[in-house]
Design a protein around this motif. Structure first.
Motif, PDB file in Angstrom:
ATOM      1  N   TYR A   1     -73.726  78.331  35.121  1.00 42.36           N
ATOM      2  CA  TYR A   1     -75.093  78.088  34.639  1.00 42.36           C
ATOM      3  C   TYR A   1     -75.742  79.338  34.053  1.00 42.36           C
ATOM      4  CZ  TYR A   1     -74.761  73.581  36.973  1.00 42.36           C
ATOM      5  OH  TYR A   1     -74.373  72.319  37.348  1.00 42.36           O
TER       6      TYR A   1
ATOM      7  N   GLU B   1     -75.287  65.949  37.253  1.00 40.12           N
ATOM      8  CA  GLU B   1     -74.995  67.391  37.316  1.00 40.12           C
ATOM      9  C   GLU B   1     -74.352  67.766  38.645  1.00 40.12           C
ATOM     10  OE1 GLU B   1     -74.543  70.741  35.303  1.00 40.12           O
ATOM     11  OE2 GLU B   1     -75.665  69.082  34.425  1.00 40.12           O
TER      12      GLU B   1
ATOM     13  N   CYS C   1     -82.052  68.960  34.434  1.00 38.73           N
ATOM     14  CA  CYS C   1     -81.962  69.210  35.867  1.00 38.73           C
ATOM     15  C   CYS C   1     -82.322  70.650  36.212  1.00 38.73           C
ATOM     16  CB  CYS C   1     -80.532  68.911  36.302  1.00 38.73           C
ATOM     17  SG  CYS C   1     -80.203  69.089  38.036  1.00 38.73           S
TER      18      CYS C   1
ATOM     19  N   THR D   1     -81.423  73.328  33.431  1.00 36.33           N
ATOM     20  CA  THR D   1     -80.708  72.716  32.312  1.00 36.33           C
ATOM     21  C   THR D   1     -81.674  71.742  31.644  1.00 36.33           C
ATOM     22  OG1 THR D   1     -79.863  70.803  33.513  1.00 36.33           O
ATOM     23  CG2 THR D   1     -78.558  72.843  33.672  1.00 36.33           C
TER      24      THR D   1
END
Length: 150
Positions: A20, A61, A41, A38
């Protein structure tokens, strides 16, 4: 909004942080290893090994990393204790409390308690008081204005 919690080893959390990297937030909540956002999420990984996924894409996710932890036996016990409330609880004078926030993700926990005398229950029902999850913000504000002086 959907919330999913996974319990991961610290080496797995380090791998997630790399994955991430482009979504990392510049500010981490207390007790966290990383926070990322994201498009669908928000993900926060904690030193405890818990990883919180929040938002419309949280199920999809989180599925990339495994299945959610099963509820602990203490959580099951708490749930079963709710079934032992008196059958006439909705007609009793009671004090109730609730909280918002978790202290680790949303910031400080805010707690409120209220006493309702059984003589006030019909009025509160007439005004539309019920679980806040079943009310929109506009209705909550409207009811609050009516009951604040009671």
């Amino acid at each position: 909004m959907s919330n999913i919690v996974l319990v991961k080893a610290l080496n797995e959390i380090a791998e997630m942080k790399i994955y991430y990297d482009r979504f990392l937030s510049g500010k981490n909540p207390p007790g966290s290893i990383f926070a990322a956002k994201t498009p669908s999420c928000a993900i926060t990984a904690y030193k405890s090994g818990k990883v919180l996924f929040q938002g419309s894409g949280s199920e999809e996710e989180s599925a990339k990393w495994g299945k959610p932890a099963k509820p602990s036996s203490s959580a099951k016990k708490e749930s079963s204790q709710l079934n032992h409330l008196p059958k006439n609880i909705s007609s009793l004078s009671v004090i109730g409390s609730d909280e918002v926030g978790t202290g680790d993700y949303f910031g400080p926990i805010t707690v409120v308690a209220a006493y309702v005398n059984r003589d006030q229950i019909p009025l509160l029902k007439e005004l539309g008081v019920k679980d806040s999850k079943d009310l929109n913000d506009e209705k909550i504000v409207s009811i609050a204005k009516e009951i604040k002086d009671i």
